[in-house]
Design an enzyme around this catalytic site. Structure first.
Site, PDB file in Angstrom:
ATOM      1  N   ASP A 182      -7.773  -5.424  -0.091  1.00  0.00           N
ATOM      2  CA  ASP A 182      -8.439  -6.324  -1.109  1.00  0.00           C
ATOM      3  C   ASP A 182      -7.944  -7.733  -0.640  1.00  0.00           C
ATOM      4  O   ASP A 182      -8.481  -8.857  -1.376  1.00  0.00           O
ATOM      5  CB  ASP A 182      -7.952  -5.820  -2.327  1.00  0.00           C
ATOM      6  CG  ASP A 182      -8.337  -4.760  -2.637  1.00  0.00           C
ATOM      7  OD1 ASP A 182      -9.716  -4.288  -2.326  1.00  0.00           O
ATOM      8  OD2 ASP A 182      -7.654  -3.554  -2.980  1.00  0.00           O
TER       9      ASP A 182
ATOM     10  N   HIS B  17       0.738  -1.114  -0.163  1.00  0.00           N
ATOM     11  CA  HIS B  17      -0.009  -0.154  -0.027  1.00  0.00           C
ATOM     12  C   HIS B  17       0.884   1.214  -0.107  1.00  0.00           C
ATOM     13  O   HIS B  17       1.845   1.124   0.614  1.00  0.00           O
ATOM     14  CB  HIS B  17      -0.895  -0.222   1.373  1.00  0.00           C
ATOM     15  CG  HIS B  17      -2.091   0.963   1.130  1.00  0.00           C
ATOM     16  ND1 HIS B  17      -2.255   2.290   1.357  1.00  0.00           N
ATOM     17  CD2 HIS B  17      -3.294   0.786   0.567  1.00  0.00           C
ATOM     18  CE1 HIS B  17      -3.245   2.712   1.210  1.00  0.00           C
ATOM     19  NE2 HIS B  17      -4.127   1.685   0.613  1.00  0.00           N
TER      20      HIS B  17
HETATM   21  N1  CMC Z   1       4.201  -7.410  -4.902  1.00  0.00           N
HETATM   22  C1  CMC Z   1       5.558  -7.510  -4.896  1.00  0.00           C
HETATM   23  N2  CMC Z   1       6.284  -6.364  -4.848  1.00  0.00           N
HETATM   24  C2  CMC Z   1       5.698  -5.281  -4.601  1.00  0.00           C
HETATM   25  C3  CMC Z   1       4.147  -5.322  -4.334  1.00  0.00           C
HETATM   26  C4  CMC Z   1       3.348  -6.372  -4.319  1.00  0.00           C
HETATM   27  N3  CMC Z   1       2.192  -6.296  -4.307  1.00  0.00           N
HETATM   28  N4  CMC Z   1       3.923  -4.007  -3.929  1.00  0.00           N
HETATM   29  C5  CMC Z   1       4.929  -3.147  -3.978  1.00  0.00           C
HETATM   30  N5  CMC Z   1       6.221  -4.084  -4.342  1.00  0.00           N
HETATM   31  C6  CMC Z   1       7.472  -3.497  -4.444  1.00  0.00           C
HETATM   32  C7  CMC Z   1       7.785  -2.684  -5.561  1.00  0.00           C
HETATM   33  O1  CMC Z   1       8.299  -3.605  -6.763  1.00  0.00           O
HETATM   34  C8  CMC Z   1       8.642  -1.781  -5.153  1.00  0.00           C
HETATM   35  O2  CMC Z   1       9.983  -2.324  -5.198  1.00  0.00           O
HETATM   36  P1  CMC Z   1      11.201  -1.640  -5.423  1.00  0.00           P
HETATM   37  O3  CMC Z   1      11.426  -0.558  -4.398  1.00  0.00           O
HETATM   38  O4  CMC Z   1      12.508  -2.664  -5.378  1.00  0.00           O
HETATM   39  O5  CMC Z   1      11.193  -0.860  -6.772  1.00  0.00           O
HETATM   40  C9  CMC Z   1       8.379  -1.458  -3.789  1.00  0.00           C
HETATM   41  O6  CMC Z   1       7.510  -2.806  -3.281  1.00  0.00           O
HETATM   42  C10 CMC Z   1       7.551  -0.186  -3.486  1.00  0.00           C
HETATM   43  O7  CMC Z   1       6.330  -0.408  -4.426  1.00  0.00           O
HETATM   44  P2  CMC Z   1       5.972   0.758  -5.281  1.00  0.00           P
HETATM   45  O8  CMC Z   1       5.175   0.234  -6.541  1.00  0.00           O
HETATM   46  O9  CMC Z   1       6.783   1.761  -5.513  1.00  0.00           O
HETATM   47  O10 CMC Z   1       4.727   1.402  -4.316  1.00  0.00           O
HETATM   48  P3  CMC Z   1       3.540   2.284  -4.586  1.00  0.00           P
HETATM   49  O11 CMC Z   1       3.239   2.950  -3.255  1.00  0.00           O
HETATM   50  O12 CMC Z   1       3.695   3.214  -5.836  1.00  0.00           O
HETATM   51  O13 CMC Z   1       2.541   0.988  -4.909  1.00  0.00           O
HETATM   52  C11 CMC Z   1       0.749  -0.283  -4.692  1.00  0.00           C
HETATM   53  C12 CMC Z   1       1.280   0.727  -4.118  1.00  0.00           C
HETATM   54  C13 CMC Z   1      -0.413  -0.609  -3.736  1.00  0.00           C
HETATM   55  C14 CMC Z   1       0.227  -0.115  -5.917  1.00  0.00           C
HETATM   56  C15 CMC Z   1       1.445  -1.597  -4.657  1.00  0.00           C
HETATM   57  O14 CMC Z   1       1.899  -1.912  -3.492  1.00  0.00           O
HETATM   58  C16 CMC Z   1       0.652  -2.707  -5.714  1.00  0.00           C
HETATM   59  O15 CMC Z   1       0.814  -2.822  -6.924  1.00  0.00           O
HETATM   60  N6  CMC Z   1       0.060  -3.665  -5.071  1.00  0.00           N
HETATM   61  C17 CMC Z   1      -0.731  -4.674  -5.568  1.00  0.00           C
HETATM   62  C18 CMC Z   1      -2.103  -4.167  -5.929  1.00  0.00           C
HETATM   63  C19 CMC Z   1      -2.969  -3.938  -4.722  1.00  0.00           C
HETATM   64  O16 CMC Z   1      -3.185  -4.857  -3.966  1.00  0.00           O
HETATM   65  N7  CMC Z   1      -3.513  -2.670  -4.883  1.00  0.00           N
HETATM   66  C20 CMC Z   1      -4.577  -2.388  -3.752  1.00  0.00           C
HETATM   67  C21 CMC Z   1      -4.247  -1.416  -2.878  1.00  0.00           C
HETATM   68  S1  CMC Z   1      -5.375  -1.096  -1.466  1.00  0.00           S
HETATM   69  C22 CMC Z   1      -6.746  -0.828  -2.150  1.00  0.00           C
HETATM   70  C23 CMC Z   1      -7.041   0.158  -3.065  1.00  0.00           C
HETATM   71  O17 CMC Z   1      -6.230   1.227  -3.037  1.00  0.00           O
HETATM   72  O18 CMC Z   1      -7.744   0.080  -3.769  1.00  0.00           O
END
Ligand code: CMC
Length: 431
Positions: free
Chosen positions: A366, A308
């Site tokens: 989720d 998140h």
């Molecule tokens: N699985 C594997 N690696 C992950 C994941 C994951 N689910 N989420 C983040 N990471 C890694 C990402 O690759 C990055 O690594 P590095 O620093 O080596 O590049 C690091 O963790 C930080 O991730 P980010 O993408 O820069 O973080 P963000 O804040 O931009 O993204 C997020 C947040 C929710 C989009 C992401 O965690 C994600 O894609 N999660 C899976 C989708 C999900 O479950 N979404 C629902 C969110 S909660 C409800 C809602 O908002 O609707």
């Protein structure tokens, strides 16, 4: 003696600029850069708004390190346990918990607006039968501006109020009808003797040939899912609603924009993607393979329902959701559900894994919601529409707050331009 206002100093080359620092009720201080461009001729750069507060708000507060979520100051776990969705709607919309009479009046008002304009039936029928219910919801909610002309003038507080109640009241009918249309069953009309969650379940699962007995435990679980999704401060879809509304667009158009944004798998679409992932994993012995894929930077696969932007600890909604999943599966006698077993083992293994520990990736809202919705009989395509239905009150509360704010102005981010400089056009023969 009054405290000296806090300021931040910014030095660019040999010039120093002093910027006001605003202190919130809770959360980190905020540097006010509104006059920065005029004073220093620079922009700030923050793609994804990772360090930018786009507005001030009194509605919802998240402490991502503690894993805390408050609506108007009340913790989400208390609201999920002691309150119910329509009371939380009132709280989000008006700022305080209602008295018994206020709650009764509010519930009666919402209940009286659950029917849709009958001509909207034709609008539903215009979609292809295999349309995703989120596509139908985006279209139908946008089209409400063509059916309810008397609540589109956003400068009139009364019309804003009418639009708010209409949206909250009609969203379950719209979501249920999107589902009914996709499975080729007749639309089921709302019934005013049922509560909000029971009405939704009945509109989804009753058929003219056979009514649907709403189980109070399932209805309570449905209501809790709505409550847990009601608002989440300035997330992508809420910011979309605010940005759309900043131009003066009508409320139905703005909420349709929010629904469209929510659909993406990184946001509300994650509940559908998560259950599909758990099913694809299938058995616990395959979990390590998927965890390795999630860690592999050359593989786009991510663990859905994990991570998140704000929570760097357990998402407090996920904790309640897990408890609800146990209750619902217990009630339905499917404790040995293989998907739940995969989910629990995946959670355990991921939380022990150094990659997920270092990056502070925990299950989010989720992760378990899909298991409950699946057990209730919803297909995966309905998971995100249910999220949209519940989040509508959050979008509306934020929209109302923004419109009433005298500082409200059109949202217009700037950019760091890295394209070509001005150059002369060349005729096609010379290229
Ligand atoms: N699985 C594997 N690696 C992950 C994941 C994951 N689910 N989420 C983040 N990471 C890694 C990402 O690759 C990055 O690594 P590095 O620093 O080596 O590049 C690091 O963790 C930080 O991730 P980010 O993408 O820069 O973080 P963000 O804040 O931009 O993204 C997020 C947040 C929710 C989009 C992401 O965690 C994600 O894609 N999660 C899976 C989708 C999900 O479950 N979404 C629902 C969110 S909660 C409800 C809602 O908002 O609707």
């Amino acid at each position: 003696m009054a405290d000296t206002p806090k300021t931040a100093k910014l030095t660019i080359a040999d010039k120093e600029f002093e910027l006001p620092v605003l202190s919130p009720t809770a959360g980190p201080d905020v540097i006010d850069i509104r006059k920065l461009y005029a004073q220093a001729d620079v922009f700030t750069y923050d793609p994804g708004f990772t360090s930018t507060a786009s507005c001030d708000s009194t509605i919802t507060f998240i402490d991502g390190d503690k894993g805390e979520l408050l609506h108007r100051g009340y913790p989400i776990d208390q609201l999920a346990e002691k309150s119910h969705f329509l009371e939380v709607c009132y709280l989000l919309l008006y700022g305080e918990l209602p008295s018994a009479t206020e709650l009764e009046d509010f519930e009666a008002l919402v209940t009286k607006h659950t029917m849709l304009h009958e001509q909207m039936v034709m609008f539903f029928r215009g979609f292809r039968r295999d349309a995703h219910p989120m596509a139908i919801m985006t279209g139908v909610v946008g089209a409400m501006s063509a059916f309810y002309h008397d609540s589109t003038d956003i400068s009139d507080p009364h019309q804003r109020e009418v639009a708010s109640i209409r949206l909250i009241a009609k969203m379950p009918t719209i979501a249920a009808w999107a589902y009914k249309f996709s499975i080729g069953q007749p639309f089921v009309y709302p019934r005013n003797d049922l509560d909000y969650a029971s009405n939704f379940l009945r509109m989804c699962f009753a058929v003219p040939a056979e009514d649907y007995e709403v189980n109070p435990i399932l209805s309570r679980a449905m209501d809790r899912i709505f409550t847990l999704h009601a608002d989440h401060e300035q997330n992508a879809s809420t910011s979309t609603v605010r940005l759309a509304s900043s131009s003066g667009a009508n409320p139905f158009a703005c909420i349709a924009a929010g629904i469209a944004c929510l659909w993406g798998p990184a946001h509300g679409g994650a509940n559908q993607a998560c259950l599909e992932m758990l099913r694809e994993i299938g058995t616990v012995d395959r979990i390590p393979e998927f965890i390795e894929r999630a860690k592999d930077k050359s593989d786009p696969f991510r663990l859905m329902g994990f991570g998140h932007r704000v929570y760097k600890n357990f998402d407090p909604r996920a904790k309640v959701m897990k408890q609800s999943a146990d209750e619902v599966l217990g009630l339905l006698g499917i404790e040995n559900n293989p998907t739940l077993q995969v989910a629990m083992e995946l959670e355990r293994l991921a939380l022990e894994d150094p990659y997920f520990k270092e990056k502070k990736l925990y299950p989010n809202v989720d992760f378990y919601s899909g298991i409950i919705l699946d057990a209730m009989g919803f297909p995966t395509a309905m998971f995100t529409p249910i999220f949209a239905l519940a989040r509508t009150v959050g979008w509306i509360s934020q929209w109302k707050e923004m419109i009433a704010d005298p500082q409200n102005k059109i949202g217009r981010p700037r950019q760091l331009y890295i394209g070509e400089n001005a150059r002369d056009y060349t005729d096609v023969e010379q290229r």
